[in-house]
Motif scaffolding. Structure first.
Motif, PDB file in Angstrom:
ATOM      1  N   ALA A 264       0.868  -1.199   0.000  1.00  0.00           N
ATOM      2  CA  ALA A 264       0.000   0.000   0.000  1.00  0.00           C
ATOM      3  C   ALA A 264       0.892   1.232   0.000  1.00  0.00           C
ATOM      4  CB  ALA A 264      -0.890  -0.018   1.227  1.00  0.00           C
ATOM      5  N   ARG A 265       0.530   2.209  -0.795  1.00  0.00           N
ATOM      6  CA  ARG A 265       1.298   3.449  -0.874  1.00  0.00           C
ATOM      7  C   ARG A 265       0.342   4.607  -0.638  1.00  0.00           C
ATOM      8  NH1 ARG A 265       4.569   2.914  -5.949  1.00  0.00           N
ATOM      9  NH2 ARG A 265       5.703   1.382  -4.730  1.00  0.00           N
ATOM     10  N   PRO A 266       0.035   4.909   0.623  1.00  0.00           N
ATOM     11  CA  PRO A 266      -0.980   5.925   0.900  1.00  0.00           C
ATOM     12  C   PRO A 266      -0.565   7.314   0.419  1.00  0.00           C
ATOM     13  CG  PRO A 266       0.119   5.225   2.924  1.00  0.00           C
ATOM     14  CD  PRO A 266       0.614   4.325   1.842  1.00  0.00           C
ATOM     15  N   LEU A 269      -4.615  10.639  -2.584  1.00  0.00           N
ATOM     16  CA  LEU A 269      -5.656   9.992  -3.400  1.00  0.00           C
ATOM     17  C   LEU A 269      -6.470   8.976  -2.605  1.00  0.00           C
ATOM     18  CD1 LEU A 269      -3.674   9.344  -6.719  1.00  0.00           C
ATOM     19  CD2 LEU A 269      -5.428  11.084  -6.312  1.00  0.00           C
ATOM     20  N   CYS A 270      -5.993   8.611  -1.395  1.00  0.00           N
ATOM     21  CA  CYS A 270      -6.682   7.554  -0.634  1.00  0.00           C
ATOM     22  C   CYS A 270      -8.161   7.877  -0.407  1.00  0.00           C
ATOM     23  CB  CYS A 270      -6.004   7.327   0.710  1.00  0.00           C
ATOM     24  SG  CYS A 270      -4.443   6.423   0.576  1.00  0.00           S
ATOM     25  N   GLY A 271      -8.448   9.125  -0.080  1.00  0.00           N
ATOM     26  CA  GLY A 271      -9.834   9.488   0.206  1.00  0.00           C
ATOM     27  C   GLY A 271     -10.755   9.299  -0.988  1.00  0.00           C
ATOM     28  N   HIS A 275     -11.201   1.679  -3.264  1.00  0.00           N
ATOM     29  CA  HIS A 275     -11.011   0.538  -2.366  1.00  0.00           C
ATOM     30  C   HIS A 275     -10.751   0.956  -0.918  1.00  0.00           C
ATOM     31  CE1 HIS A 275     -11.047  -1.500  -6.140  1.00  0.00           C
ATOM     32  NE2 HIS A 275      -9.961  -0.861  -6.538  1.00  0.00           N
ATOM     33  N   TRP A 276     -10.998   2.204  -0.619  1.00  0.00           N
ATOM     34  CA  TRP A 276     -10.789   2.693   0.748  1.00  0.00           C
ATOM     35  C   TRP A 276     -11.567   1.832   1.744  1.00  0.00           C
ATOM     36  CZ3 TRP A 276     -13.737   4.481   4.764  1.00  0.00           C
ATOM     37  CH2 TRP A 276     -13.125   5.258   5.742  1.00  0.00           C
ATOM     38  N   ASP A 277     -12.754   1.382   1.380  1.00  0.00           N
ATOM     39  CA  ASP A 277     -13.598   0.611   2.300  1.00  0.00           C
ATOM     40  C   ASP A 277     -12.935  -0.687   2.771  1.00  0.00           C
ATOM     41  OD1 ASP A 277     -15.537   2.510   2.063  1.00  0.00           O
ATOM     42  OD2 ASP A 277     -16.737   1.412   0.597  1.00  0.00           O
ATOM     43  N   VAL A 278     -12.040  -1.236   1.956  1.00  0.00           N
ATOM     44  CA  VAL A 278     -11.405  -2.504   2.340  1.00  0.00           C
ATOM     45  C   VAL A 278      -9.921  -2.322   2.669  1.00  0.00           C
ATOM     46  CG1 VAL A 278     -12.991  -3.962   1.024  1.00  0.00           C
ATOM     47  CG2 VAL A 278     -10.924  -3.069  -0.090  1.00  0.00           C
ATOM     48  N   CYS A 279      -9.424  -1.111   2.589  1.00  0.00           N
ATOM     49  CA  CYS A 279      -7.989  -0.876   2.788  1.00  0.00           C
ATOM     50  C   CYS A 279      -7.738  -0.212   4.145  1.00  0.00           C
ATOM     51  CB  CYS A 279      -7.438   0.001   1.663  1.00  0.00           C
ATOM     52  SG  CYS A 279      -5.691   0.339   1.849  1.00  0.00           S
ATOM     53  N   THR A 280      -7.210  -0.975   5.079  1.00  0.00           N
ATOM     54  CA  THR A 280      -6.978  -0.418   6.420  1.00  0.00           C
ATOM     55  C   THR A 280      -5.870   0.632   6.391  1.00  0.00           C
ATOM     56  OG1 THR A 280      -5.520  -2.299   6.835  1.00  0.00           O
ATOM     57  CG2 THR A 280      -7.784  -2.477   7.656  1.00  0.00           C
ATOM     58  N   VAL A 281      -4.910   0.481   5.483  1.00  0.00           N
ATOM     59  CA  VAL A 281      -3.837   1.481   5.394  1.00  0.00           C
ATOM     60  C   VAL A 281      -4.417   2.835   4.968  1.00  0.00           C
ATOM     61  CG1 VAL A 281      -1.670   2.098   4.259  1.00  0.00           C
ATOM     62  CG2 VAL A 281      -2.135  -0.293   4.849  1.00  0.00           C
ATOM     63  N   GLY A 282      -5.247   2.808   3.933  1.00  0.00           N
ATOM     64  CA  GLY A 282      -5.868   4.047   3.459  1.00  0.00           C
ATOM     65  C   GLY A 282      -6.782   4.659   4.504  1.00  0.00           C
ATOM     66  N   GLN A 283      -7.521   3.803   5.206  1.00  0.00           N
ATOM     67  CA  GLN A 283      -8.430   4.301   6.248  1.00  0.00           C
ATOM     68  C   GLN A 283      -7.645   4.997   7.358  1.00  0.00           C
ATOM     69  OE1 GLN A 283     -10.564   0.766   7.417  1.00  0.00           O
ATOM     70  NE2 GLN A 283     -11.448   0.529   5.376  1.00  0.00           N
TER      71      GLN A 283
HETATM   72  S1  SF4 Z   1      -6.869   3.543   0.019  1.00  0.00           S
HETATM   73 FE1  SF4 Z   1      -5.365   1.849   0.104  1.00  0.00          FE
HETATM   74  S2  SF4 Z   1      -5.423   0.983  -1.956  1.00  0.00           S
HETATM   75 FE2  SF4 Z   1      -6.374   2.966  -2.079  1.00  0.00          FE
HETATM   76  S3  SF4 Z   1      -4.706   4.378  -2.676  1.00  0.00           S
HETATM   77 FE3  SF4 Z   1      -4.847   4.410  -0.421  1.00  0.00          FE
HETATM   78  S4  SF4 Z   1      -3.361   2.864   0.269  1.00  0.00           S
HETATM   79 FE4  SF4 Z   1      -3.752   2.487  -1.901  1.00  0.00          FE
END
Ligand code: SF4
Length: 303
Positions: A264-266, A269-271, A275-283
């Motif tokens: 994961a490369r937050p 753009l994460c917001g 796939h934010w709903d399934v990505c704990t790193v982005g959340q």
């Molecule tokens: S929410 Fe997760 S998958 Fe989406 S850009 Fe951020 S780190 Fe990547």
């Protein structure tokens, strides 16, 4: 380079037919997804997760692209600025807007932008093609993409890409655009035409920024895309190999390998990530954006 089995048989673009052998197909947006965040690539292109969320800024950008395509599809006599509003009515996408009022405001803005744009064109202007999908086979992978517009002047062909986001492009952006360079190579290799000119047409400002590549500069871009393709193939081969052992291994092994090969490369753009709903790193990195928040940000439409 190992080959990723994507389809048993593949026809890509004019004149390219590949039977028995399958290749990684790489569009500029797919390559960008990998570079921006390999985990996003994983969710989108390996797991094929579908997003149910619509984004207003995508609807806005896509509607403008559609309207320009439809407008150029009209006969030369019908192709006037006056018809833009009607054309937009047929292609406008409401998805993702906060409410009908907001959608109506942005639709009027879209009509205004497209009208101003077509007014700036020479009435006799005729593009070579609009919204054309092309592809060519590179070393072990296929480059494919949908080109907004291809113009022709004598034997010289050039690429036009419409921009609808807020930021005005500069020459460095045009010169450095991997997408534009791949489009130029598509015209060269799929159509056999001489194509070195690329340009971004920024509709909100009316600015046109151009660049003329050389064969060497296009090759440098292709070398970078080739490296991206190699990295993706390696990651996907590693993941597919791991899937076999996952039958007898702990589920956590899958996650560990996924985390290693599709990190994961937050970022900002994460917001907006599907796939934010399934990505704990982005959340953990940032809150979810509202579907219409991109209208006020620097997030343009891309594919
Ligand atoms: S929410 Fe997760 S998958 Fe989406 S850009 Fe951020 S780190 Fe990547």
């Amino acid at each position: 380079m190992a080959l990723i089995p994507l389809e048993s048989e593949l026809t890509v673009g004019p004149g390219i037919y590949c039977a028995d052998v399958t290749y990684l197909k790489l569009s500029p947006s797919k390559a960008a997804a990998w570079v921006d965040c390999p985990r996003r690539y994983f969710y989108t292109y390996v797991e094929h997760r579908r997003s149910t969320r619509s984004w207003a800024h995508f609807s806005f950008g896509l509607s403008i692209h559609n309207a320009l395509r439809e407008w150029f599809d009209l006969g030369p006599d019908e192709r006037t600025p006056d018809v833009v509003s009607d054309v937009m009515s047929g292609v406008w996408i409401d998805a993702g807007f906060k409410d009908p009022e907001q959608a109506s405001h942005w639709r009027a803005r879209a009509v205004e932008m497209v009208t101003a744009y077509v007014e700036s064109l020479d009435p006799a202007f005729e593009p070579f093609s609009s919204e054309r999908t092309l592809a060519f086979k590179a070393d072990g992978f296929i480059v494919e993409g949908r080109i907004d517009r291809i113009d022709a002047s004598g034997d010289l062909y050039s690429i036009v890409d419409y921009k609808t986001g807020k930021s005005i492009p500069d020459a460095d952006e045009v010169r450095g655009s991997q997408a534009l360079s791949m489009y130029a190579l598509m015209v060269q290799r799929a159509l056999g035409k001489e194509c070195f000119g690329v340009s971004l047409h920024h509709l909100p400002s009316g600015q046109v920024v151009q660049w003329t590549h050389t064969q060497e500069s296009l090759q440098r871009h292709l070398d970078r895309v080739s490296q991206i393709a190699s990295d993706i193939v390696l990651a996907q081969d590693t993941w597919e190999g791991a899937e076999v052992s996952a039958e007898v291994s702990a589920e956590s092994l899958d996650e560990q390998i996924r985390d290693d090969v599709f990190p994961a490369r937050p970022s900002a753009l994460c917001g907006y990530c599907d796939h934010w709903d399934v990505c704990t790193v982005g959340q953990g990195f940032m809150d979810r954006k509202q579907p219409w928040d991109g209208l006020a940000q620097e997030v343009g439409y891309s594919r």
